[in-house]
Design an enzyme around this catalytic site. Structure first.
Site, PDB file in Angstrom:
ATOM      1  N   HIS A 117       0.818  -1.213   0.000  1.00  0.00           N
ATOM      2  CA  HIS A 117       0.000   0.000   0.000  1.00  0.00           C
ATOM      3  C   HIS A 117       0.857   1.271   0.000  1.00  0.00           C
ATOM      4  O   HIS A 117       2.063   1.239   0.295  1.00  0.00           O
ATOM      5  CB  HIS A 117      -0.921   0.014   1.221  1.00  0.00           C
ATOM      6  CG  HIS A 117      -0.169   0.052   2.525  1.00  0.00           C
ATOM      7  ND1 HIS A 117       0.369   1.210   3.052  1.00  0.00           N
ATOM      8  CD2 HIS A 117       0.149  -0.934   3.393  1.00  0.00           C
ATOM      9  CE1 HIS A 117       0.981   0.936   4.180  1.00  0.00           C
ATOM     10  NE2 HIS A 117       0.868  -0.353   4.423  1.00  0.00           N
TER      11      HIS A 117
ATOM     12  N   GLU B  31      -2.198  -6.742   7.784  1.00  0.00           N
ATOM     13  CA  GLU B  31      -0.835  -6.667   8.304  1.00  0.00           C
ATOM     14  C   GLU B  31      -0.720  -7.390   9.641  1.00  0.00           C
ATOM     15  O   GLU B  31      -1.712  -7.652  10.327  1.00  0.00           O
ATOM     16  CB  GLU B  31      -0.424  -5.195   8.450  1.00  0.00           C
ATOM     17  CG  GLU B  31       0.989  -4.945   8.987  1.00  0.00           C
ATOM     18  CD  GLU B  31       2.095  -5.511   8.115  1.00  0.00           C
ATOM     19  OE1 GLU B  31       2.086  -6.743   7.896  1.00  0.00           O
ATOM     20  OE2 GLU B  31       2.970  -4.750   7.686  1.00  0.00           O
TER      21      GLU B  31
END
Length: 213
Positions: A9, A82
């Protein structure tokens, strides 16, 4: 035969401040939004058939910018989130070794088995993310796709694919909006062809060699 473009990202305020940001749900900052546009430009000449992201906003926002170029929608896969840093979430990386010295040393030495306090170990991240990743790969073996995830998630996935000890995950670079190119062979193998490709962030922008075919 298809390919997976595995992307990290764009930047967030906690990335900029070198602060642990795992399960905390953060938006892209202004730099991250620009980075998302640049990685979308880099991928724009590919024939992308599907776009996936983790369930966290920063990954989804990056994926949405990419998906828009191809008239696609983003499929969110929370298993690709994550690493959960637990009590370390929101703490500057430089402060953790001071505040959690003994645990930090144990975690650095063996992150696959030692979880962060009230968080996850790398083995736990692997055990939720890798099966989800392989399921996506099997469902898209004959088209090119994009998956947007996270620094540690991508590193662990790449370790699995390259049959590396996940404790060595820090040896794999993963800058914001870096691209990793994975080739899905007809014989069932998955070949890692490029890792941490970030030419689209260079001053020359897109004046770079095309991504591997």
């Amino acid at each position: 035969m298809g390919r997976i473009f595995l992307v990290r990202h764009g930047e967030t305020v906690w990335n900029r401040a070198a602060t642990y940001a795992g399960s905390t749900d953060l938006d892209l900052n202004e730099t991250g939004i620009r980075q998302a546009a640049l990685v979308a430009d880099r991928l724009s000449e590919q024939k992308i058939g599907a776009v996936y992201s983790s369930g966290l906003t920063r990954a989804r926002q990056t994926a949405e910018v990419i998906a828009e170029r191809f008239g696609l929608t983003v499929t969110q896969v929370p298993e690709l989130n994550e690493l959960d840093y637990g009590e370390w979430e929101g703490i500057p990386e430089a402060d953790v070794p001071v505040r959690y010295q003994e645990l930090f040393e144990a975690w650095r030495a063996n992150p696959s088995e030692v979880p962060t306090p009230a968080g996850e170990s790398l083995a736990e991240l692997r055990d939720r993310a890798y099966p989800a990743f392989m399921r996506i790969a099997d469902e898209n073996r004959h088209q090119d796709i994009v998956i947007v995830a996270h620094k540690s998630t991508n590193r662990v996935l790449l370790c699995c694919l390259m049959e590396m000890d996940i404790n060595l995950y820090r040896q794999i670079g993963q800058g914001n909006v870096a691209i990793n190119v994975l080739n899905l062979r007809d014989d069932g193998r998955m070949i890692v062809e490029q890792v941490n490709e970030s030419c689209h962030l260079s001053p020359k922008g897109l004046d770079v060699e095309p991504l591997s075919a």
